[in-house]
Design a protein around this motif. Sequence first.
Motif, PDB file in Angstrom:
ATOM      1  N   UNK A 159     -68.693 -75.817  36.904  1.00  0.00           N
ATOM      2  CA  UNK A 159     -67.579 -74.947  37.320  1.00  0.00           C
ATOM      3  C   UNK A 159     -66.785 -75.600  38.444  1.00  0.00           C
ATOM      4  N   UNK A 160     -66.384 -76.847  38.206  1.00  0.00           N
ATOM      5  CA  UNK A 160     -65.652 -77.592  39.238  1.00  0.00           C
ATOM      6  C   UNK A 160     -64.288 -76.974  39.494  1.00  0.00           C
ATOM      7  N   UNK A 161     -63.650 -76.457  38.452  1.00  0.00           N
ATOM      8  CA  UNK A 161     -62.284 -75.917  38.587  1.00  0.00           C
ATOM      9  C   UNK A 161     -62.222 -74.773  39.587  1.00  0.00           C
ATOM     10  N   UNK A 162     -63.235 -73.908  39.612  1.00  0.00           N
ATOM     11  CA  UNK A 162     -63.213 -72.761  40.538  1.00  0.00           C
ATOM     12  C   UNK A 162     -63.754 -73.133  41.915  1.00  0.00           C
ATOM     13  N   UNK A 163     -64.297 -74.349  42.049  1.00  0.00           N
ATOM     14  CA  UNK A 163     -64.782 -74.824  43.364  1.00  0.00           C
ATOM     15  C   UNK A 163     -64.052 -76.096  43.768  1.00  0.00           C
ATOM     16  N   UNK A 164     -62.771 -76.137  43.463  1.00  0.00           N
ATOM     17  CA  UNK A 164     -62.019 -77.385  43.625  1.00  0.00           C
ATOM     18  C   UNK A 164     -61.923 -77.820  45.089  1.00  0.00           C
ATOM     19  N   UNK A 165     -61.783 -76.881  46.023  1.00  0.00           N
ATOM     20  CA  UNK A 165     -61.691 -77.244  47.444  1.00  0.00           C
ATOM     21  C   UNK A 165     -63.006 -77.838  47.930  1.00  0.00           C
ATOM     22  N   UNK A 166     -64.120 -77.211  47.572  1.00  0.00           N
ATOM     23  CA  UNK A 166     -65.435 -77.720  47.961  1.00  0.00           C
ATOM     24  C   UNK A 166     -65.662 -79.112  47.378  1.00  0.00           C
ATOM     25  N   UNK A 167     -65.305 -79.286  46.114  1.00  0.00           N
ATOM     26  CA  UNK A 167     -65.510 -80.582  45.453  1.00  0.00           C
ATOM     27  C   UNK A 167     -64.646 -81.675  46.073  1.00  0.00           C
ATOM     28  N   UNK A 168     -63.438 -81.325  46.510  1.00  0.00           N
ATOM     29  CA  UNK A 168     -62.584 -82.310  47.182  1.00  0.00           C
ATOM     30  C   UNK A 168     -63.256 -82.830  48.453  1.00  0.00           C
ATOM     31  N   UNK A 169     -63.796 -81.913  49.246  1.00  0.00           N
ATOM     32  CA  UNK A 169     -64.440 -82.328  50.489  1.00  0.00           C
ATOM     33  C   UNK A 169     -65.737 -83.085  50.214  1.00  0.00           C
ATOM     34  N   UNK A 170     -66.455 -82.701  49.203  1.00  0.00           N
ATOM     35  CA  UNK A 170     -67.661 -83.462  48.816  1.00  0.00           C
ATOM     36  C   UNK A 170     -67.277 -84.891  48.464  1.00  0.00           C
ATOM     37  N   UNK A 171     -66.205 -85.047  47.683  1.00  0.00           N
ATOM     38  CA  UNK A 171     -65.734 -86.371  47.262  1.00  0.00           C
ATOM     39  C   UNK A 171     -65.321 -87.221  48.468  1.00  0.00           C
ATOM     40  N   UNK A 172     -64.558 -86.630  49.391  1.00  0.00           N
ATOM     41  CA  UNK A 172     -64.084 -87.389  50.563  1.00  0.00           C
ATOM     42  C   UNK A 172     -65.245 -87.786  51.474  1.00  0.00           C
TER      43      UNK A 172
END
Length: 504
Positions: free
Chosen positions: A98-111
């Motif tokens: 469910x990456x689409x609904x957690x896009x902000x969290x996933x962005x920070x995880x990636x950075x």
Amino acid sequence: MFGNVPLIKLNSKNSEIKKIPIEYKEELQLQLLKSNLQKEAVLSFMFLLIGTFLPGMRFISKFWNIDRNIYCYFFYLHMALLIAPFAFLAALFFVRNDIASNIKLCKWMHRIICFFLLAFCAIISIQNRNIDRLPFPYLIIMFYITFVIFLDKKERYFVYIISYMIYIIGCVVLGADIYHSIRNALLITFLIIMALKVSNINYCSFATDFINNKLILDKNKELDKLLKQRTKELNETMEYEKLRAAFFANISHELRTPLNVIFSAEQMIDLTINGEIRNYGKEDIKKYSKLIKQNCYRLIRLVANLIDITKIDAGYFQVNLENSDIIKVVEDITLSVAAFAEQRDLILVFDTEIEELTIACDPDKIERIMLNLLSNAVKFTPKGGSIFVNIYEKADSISIVVKDTGIGIPENMRQSIFERFVQVDRSISRNQEGSGIGLSLVKSLVDLHGGTISLVSEEGKGSKFTIELPKRTVDKNAEVQDGAFIDVKQNVEKIEIEFSDIYE
């Protein structure tokens, strides 16, 4: 095929994409995230494996009396930094579907994971100065991220510049050899600049390819939609042409049949008058005269229906609403047909819940509606059958029901029976005659009264037509008196015209 698709191209001098279409921005970010997280998961797992060797190397250096400085600097910081890839993998496990609904969290995880992996290797490179004095771990991970991970402008500057500063500051604090420190700083500076440029090109290439693919897909969808629309229009045109061809064939038959009968009857009358046929007398001439009259009525009916339906389509047809007793109007028309039904050995029954009700209607058009429905009932009801005309009063309307015990209408024809030129039996050699515009005209006349008409039918058991007319009156000084609209002689002629395509 794609000649009109506005594809995006990278500028050779400046590979940065100036503007990403708004409609693609979110989907592009989502695709970038999914690609990056998948690659970063593999990299994090590798770092966890490599990190497990550090405690072992620390203990081995102690056991073999190796200069522990090679492995002990930042040992505890190494262990702390390994928490980042472990936490990343754990978090990714929970949001992977469910990456689409957690896009902000996933962005920070990636950075954060990109920064920590570079910082981790920068620290290993600082410690490694006592072995080969070259920052190989840092350079390896830098170029892995450069070529494999897609970073936008802010992300790439943050990740590379901060990790670069960590390496330089670490070397200065630990008092590394000045010559080697300057050499490594220059090398890393050059490679950082190159990495930023390559990373920019990779990111823009991915974004450009994605946007161009979306543009092509959207164009394909538009073409598919247009193709479906054109196919639908073509099918409708073909259906219309088929309907029109059938109509003209039917009209030709409708015109030719009565004309042939008239011409044959006229020939027989001529032969009889001229004495060429001796056994024919006055009664025979009457019979042929009756045939001529009936078929003239039939032609009049056909022409009148064509003219009226054309006027309705052009918007020139009008109904003259008067405040009339609808019960008496329907009853008189039904009783006028009774004798004709009796000749066909049919039972015609009229029944009403109320004896009188004045509404706004055009008696002439109501008469025409009823005659058409009754002629159909007579035409398609076998001898010995029954026809029922019932009137029911409702709160805001009145229902006129014409029901028969005839052959009924097939299920596949019930939806289109009120359409123009539609016939249940379209064959030239059909059992009953008709042009296929009668029920269409009936529906149009009912619509002009502000009413509705519906059909319930079962094949082999009969049909029921229900007309709903609104209970309203018009503001006129004089109302039509009971029976004032009826001219008996004219009414008989109308019946003969309407029933002219029914042969005994």
